[in-house]
Design a protein around this motif. Structure first.
Motif, PDB file in Angstrom:
ATOM      1  N   LEU A 155       0.812  -1.214   0.000  1.00 18.47           N
ATOM      2  CA  LEU A 155       0.000   0.000   0.000  1.00 18.47           C
ATOM      3  C   LEU A 155       0.850   1.270   0.000  1.00 18.47           C
ATOM      4  CD1 LEU A 155      -2.895  -0.971   2.440  1.00 18.47           C
ATOM      5  CD2 LEU A 155      -2.892  -0.958  -0.061  1.00 18.47           C
ATOM      6  N   LYS A 156       2.136   1.154   0.369  1.00 17.71           N
ATOM      7  CA  LYS A 156       3.039   2.298   0.281  1.00 17.71           C
ATOM      8  C   LYS A 156       4.389   1.791  -0.185  1.00 17.71           C
ATOM      9  CE  LYS A 156       4.770   6.393   2.674  1.00 17.71           C
ATOM     10  NZ  LYS A 156       4.812   7.152   3.944  1.00 17.71           N
ATOM     11  N   VAL A 157       4.808   2.236  -1.365  1.00 19.29           N
ATOM     12  CA  VAL A 157       5.976   1.665  -2.031  1.00 19.29           C
ATOM     13  C   VAL A 157       6.875   2.770  -2.554  1.00 19.29           C
ATOM     14  CG1 VAL A 157       6.749   0.233  -3.963  1.00 19.29           C
ATOM     15  CG2 VAL A 157       4.697  -0.406  -2.703  1.00 19.29           C
ATOM     16  N   LEU A 158       8.183   2.527  -2.466  1.00 17.86           N
ATOM     17  CA  LEU A 158       9.157   3.362  -3.163  1.00 17.86           C
ATOM     18  C   LEU A 158       9.808   2.495  -4.227  1.00 17.86           C
ATOM     19  CD1 LEU A 158      10.922   5.959  -3.453  1.00 17.86           C
ATOM     20  CD2 LEU A 158      12.544   4.861  -1.870  1.00 17.86           C
ATOM     21  N   HIS A 159       9.740   2.949  -5.484  1.00 15.81           N
ATOM     22  CA  HIS A 159      10.442   2.246  -6.556  1.00 15.81           C
ATOM     23  C   HIS A 159      11.667   3.047  -6.951  1.00 15.81           C
ATOM     24  CE1 HIS A 159      11.525   1.536 -10.813  1.00 15.81           C
ATOM     25  NE2 HIS A 159      11.450   0.278 -10.410  1.00 15.81           N
ATOM     26  N   VAL A 160      12.791   2.351  -7.129  1.00 14.64           N
ATOM     27  CA  VAL A 160      14.049   2.983  -7.517  1.00 14.64           C
ATOM     28  C   VAL A 160      14.578   2.295  -8.765  1.00 14.64           C
ATOM     29  CG1 VAL A 160      16.411   3.518  -6.828  1.00 14.64           C
ATOM     30  CG2 VAL A 160      14.590   3.508  -5.105  1.00 14.64           C
ATOM     31  N   GLY A 161      14.781   3.074  -9.827  1.00 18.79           N
ATOM     32  CA  GLY A 161      15.320   2.494 -11.044  1.00 18.79           C
ATOM     33  C   GLY A 161      14.982   3.301 -12.273  1.00 18.79           C
ATOM     34  N   PRO A 162      15.647   3.016 -13.399  1.00 15.46           N
ATOM     35  CA  PRO A 162      15.336   3.699 -14.653  1.00 15.46           C
ATOM     36  C   PRO A 162      13.874   3.508 -15.030  1.00 15.46           C
ATOM     37  CG  PRO A 162      17.341   2.391 -14.858  1.00 15.46           C
ATOM     38  CD  PRO A 162      16.727   2.017 -13.551  1.00 15.46           C
ATOM     39  N   ASP A 163      13.292   4.523 -15.619  1.00 15.19           N
ATOM     40  CA  ASP A 163      11.891   4.481 -16.042  1.00 15.19           C
ATOM     41  C   ASP A 163      10.960   4.269 -14.856  1.00 15.19           C
ATOM     42  OD1 ASP A 163       9.932   4.796 -17.899  1.00 15.19           O
ATOM     43  OD2 ASP A 163      10.042   2.777 -18.718  1.00 15.19           O
ATOM     44  N   SER A 164      11.321   4.863 -13.725  1.00 17.81           N
ATOM     45  CA  SER A 164      10.482   4.736 -12.531  1.00 17.81           C
ATOM     46  C   SER A 164       9.089   5.326 -12.745  1.00 17.81           C
ATOM     47  CB  SER A 164      11.155   5.429 -11.344  1.00 17.81           C
ATOM     48  OG  SER A 164      10.485   5.147 -10.147  1.00 17.81           O
ATOM     49  N   CYS A 165       8.982   6.284 -13.657  1.00 17.45           N
ATOM     50  CA  CYS A 165       7.665   6.881 -13.936  1.00 17.45           C
ATOM     51  C   CYS A 165       6.647   5.823 -14.360  1.00 17.45           C
ATOM     52  CB  CYS A 165       7.787   7.941 -15.029  1.00 17.45           C
ATOM     53  SG  CYS A 165       8.567   9.481 -14.504  1.00 17.45           S
ATOM     54  N   SER A 166       7.094   4.840 -15.131  1.00 20.04           N
ATOM     55  CA  SER A 166       6.154   3.819 -15.610  1.00 20.04           C
ATOM     56  C   SER A 166       5.647   2.959 -14.466  1.00 20.04           C
ATOM     57  CB  SER A 166       6.822   2.942 -16.675  1.00 20.04           C
ATOM     58  OG  SER A 166       7.910   2.208 -16.129  1.00 20.04           O
ATOM     59  N   VAL A 167       6.519   2.633 -13.509  1.00 15.86           N
ATOM     60  CA  VAL A 167       6.088   1.843 -12.348  1.00 15.86           C
ATOM     61  C   VAL A 167       5.143   2.654 -11.470  1.00 15.86           C
ATOM     62  CG1 VAL A 167       6.874   0.633 -10.282  1.00 15.86           C
ATOM     63  CG2 VAL A 167       8.194   0.462 -12.384  1.00 15.86           C
ATOM     64  N   VAL A 168       5.497   3.918 -11.233  1.00 17.67           N
ATOM     65  CA  VAL A 168       4.642   4.779 -10.421  1.00 17.67           C
ATOM     66  C   VAL A 168       3.271   4.941 -11.079  1.00 17.67           C
ATOM     67  CG1 VAL A 168       4.339   7.123  -9.529  1.00 17.67           C
ATOM     68  CG2 VAL A 168       6.577   5.991  -9.361  1.00 17.67           C
ATOM     69  N   SER A 169       3.247   5.168 -12.388  1.00 15.41           N
ATOM     70  CA  SER A 169       1.973   5.306 -13.106  1.00 15.41           C
ATOM     71  C   SER A 169       1.127   4.050 -12.974  1.00 15.41           C
ATOM     72  CB  SER A 169       2.232   5.604 -14.584  1.00 15.41           C
ATOM     73  OG  SER A 169       2.878   6.841 -14.749  1.00 15.41           O
TER      74      SER A 169
ATOM     75  N   ARG B  74       4.834  15.280 -15.404  1.00 14.61           N
ATOM     76  CA  ARG B  74       3.838  15.671 -14.409  1.00 14.61           C
ATOM     77  C   ARG B  74       4.110  14.994 -13.070  1.00 14.61           C
ATOM     78  NH1 ARG B  74       0.131  15.451 -18.815  1.00 14.61           N
ATOM     79  NH2 ARG B  74      -0.438  13.305 -18.264  1.00 14.61           N
ATOM     80  N   LEU B  75       4.525  13.726 -13.120  1.00 16.05           N
ATOM     81  CA  LEU B  75       4.843  13.009 -11.885  1.00 16.05           C
ATOM     82  C   LEU B  75       6.038  13.648 -11.183  1.00 16.05           C
ATOM     83  CD1 LEU B  75       4.427   9.303 -13.084  1.00 16.05           C
ATOM     84  CD2 LEU B  75       2.887  10.580 -11.577  1.00 16.05           C
ATOM     85  N   VAL B  76       7.021  14.086 -11.968  1.00 23.46           N
ATOM     86  CA  VAL B  76       8.181  14.762 -11.394  1.00 23.46           C
ATOM     87  C   VAL B  76       7.766  16.103 -10.799  1.00 23.46           C
ATOM     88  CG1 VAL B  76      10.418  15.813 -11.910  1.00 23.46           C
ATOM     89  CG2 VAL B  76       9.814  13.599 -12.924  1.00 23.46           C
ATOM     90  N   HIS B  77       6.918  16.827 -11.519  1.00 24.66           N
ATOM     91  CA  HIS B  77       6.446  18.132 -11.053  1.00 24.66           C
ATOM     92  C   HIS B  77       5.665  18.010  -9.751  1.00 24.66           C
ATOM     93  CE1 HIS B  77       5.154  22.300 -11.303  1.00 24.66           C
ATOM     94  NE2 HIS B  77       3.896  21.904 -11.129  1.00 24.66           N
ATOM     95  N   LYS B  78       4.896  16.922  -9.602  1.00 25.05           N
ATOM     96  CA  LYS B  78       4.108  16.696  -8.384  1.00 25.05           C
ATOM     97  C   LYS B  78       4.957  16.181  -7.229  1.00 25.05           C
ATOM     98  CE  LYS B  78      -0.246  15.662 -10.768  1.00 25.05           C
ATOM     99  NZ  LYS B  78      -1.270  14.598 -11.042  1.00 25.05           N
ATOM    100  N   GLY B  79       6.198  15.817  -7.503  1.00 21.20           N
ATOM    101  CA  GLY B  79       7.060  15.300  -6.454  1.00 21.20           C
ATOM    102  C   GLY B  79       6.905  13.818  -6.203  1.00 21.20           C
ATOM    103  N   LEU B  80       6.129  13.141  -7.060  1.00 20.94           N
ATOM    104  CA  LEU B  80       5.948  11.695  -6.893  1.00 20.94           C
ATOM    105  C   LEU B  80       7.161  10.922  -7.408  1.00 20.94           C
ATOM    106  CD1 LEU B  80       2.190  11.293  -7.907  1.00 20.94           C
ATOM    107  CD2 LEU B  80       3.186  11.418  -5.610  1.00 20.94           C
ATOM    108  N   VAL B  81       7.871  11.506  -8.361  1.00 19.79           N
ATOM    109  CA  VAL B  81       9.093  10.896  -8.880  1.00 19.79           C
ATOM    110  C   VAL B  81      10.223  11.920  -8.766  1.00 19.79           C
ATOM    111  CG1 VAL B  81      10.264   9.943 -10.901  1.00 19.79           C
ATOM    112  CG2 VAL B  81       7.867   9.373 -10.468  1.00 19.79           C
ATOM    113  N   ARG B  82      11.327  11.486  -8.199  1.00 20.92           N
ATOM    114  CA  ARG B  82      12.509  12.331  -8.083  1.00 20.92           C
ATOM    115  C   ARG B  82      13.591  11.831  -9.035  1.00 20.92           C
ATOM    116  NH1 ARG B  82      13.084  15.187  -3.081  1.00 20.92           N
ATOM    117  NH2 ARG B  82      11.387  14.761  -1.615  1.00 20.92           N
ATOM    118  N   VAL B  83      14.410  12.733  -9.495  1.00 20.38           N
ATOM    119  CA  VAL B  83      15.616  12.359 -10.224  1.00 20.38           C
ATOM    120  C   VAL B  83      16.778  12.559  -9.260  1.00 20.38           C
ATOM    121  CG1 VAL B  83      17.103  12.830 -12.189  1.00 20.38           C
ATOM    122  CG2 VAL B  83      14.621  13.059 -12.418  1.00 20.38           C
TER     123      VAL B  83
END
Length: 261
Positions: A92-106, A133-142
């Motif tokens: 229910l609460k996950v942190l994903h780390v890796g290339p193309d993390s946006c796709s996992v978060v989406s 948009r995910l980066v702008h919202k702070g859901l995905v960091r670089v």
């Protein structure tokens, strides 16, 4: 630089022999058939033995012969239903780390009640609008995972890492992997490529600074033990059973590790 999205082609090879029922098989003219069958059975036995240790700490079902490019981040998306079966409310609460993390978060955002964040170790300047948009919202960091991430210890029940560790030298792995493990309270899941059965793209070095180093399960297990990271055998078994019910054979090695106490 954009994160990659390669696809894993897989190949299945099957062999079968002739039905043997005629008494004439005892004749000398048929003796080569016995030899051929013995050689085939012997080869299958050897292959099965050699690959027995691959996958999730010795799970033979985790092996998949793969040629060409690989992406364990795509594998994360593919195994989300199985991970939910194995980890339950921890998903229910996950942190994903890796290339193309946006796709996992989406993908995980679509799951009801799931709170998910991502860290992409590489630039996403050329990413699509959804990712931006995910980066702008702070859901995905670089962020460079060779340095501490801006999260407190045990901020997430689960931390999932895919592909990123394959591009780190042992020097940086010694720092980065324990740091990622400390961010989790219920477990760390590591997706990594199979050596000899997968190839990184020729352009990987230009994109990620170095070519991927695909390590064996034996290497990873020894490294995890050096980092005092233990296998979560209970969850690994649940994952194996759920994968078997769905007839899913992972294309990547998947390690289920306990969090630090």
């Amino acid at each position: 630089m954009a994160s990659r999205r390669p696809v894993n082609p897989s190949r299945r090879v099957s062999e079968s022999g002739p039905a043997l029922s005629s008494p004439s098989l005892h004749s000398r003219s048929r003796s080569p058939s016995y030899l051929s069958i013995a050689l085939i059975l012997g080869a299958l036995f050897v292959i099965g033995y050699l690959y027995r240790g691959q996958g999730t700490f010795g799970n033979p079902r985790a092996l998949s012969r793969v040629e060409g490019d690989f992406s364990c981040t795509l594998e994360v998306e593919r195994t989300i239903p199985i991970l939910k079966k194995a980890y339950g409310d921890s998903m229910l609460k996950v942190l994903h780390v890796g290339p193309d993390s946006c796709s996992v978060v989406s993908r995980l955002i679509k799951e009801d009640g799931t709170e998910v964040f991502g860290v992409d170790p590489y630039d996403v300047e050329d990413a699509d609008e959804t990712c931006k948009r995910l980066v702008h919202k702070g859901l995905v960091r670089v962020a460079d995972i060779k340095f501490p991430l801006p999260y407190r210890a045990k901020s997430f029940p689960l931390v999932i890492v895919s592909d990123a560790l394959d591009y780190l030298s042992p020097r940086y792995l010694n720092r980065s992997l324990p740091a990622l493990a400390r961010l989790s309270s219920d477990g760390l899941i590591v997706f990594t490529g199979y050596p000899r059965h997968q190839k990184a793209k020729a352009v990987d070095k230009a994109k990620f600074g170095r070519a991927a180093k695909l390590r064996s399960s034996t290497w990873w297990i020894r490294f995890f033990l050096q980092m005092s990271l233990e296998e979560n055998e209970v969850v690994a078994k649940k994952f194996e059973v759920a994968a078997e019910k769905r007839s899913l054979t992972p294309h990547c090695q998947i390690f289920h590790l306990k969090s630090y106490e």
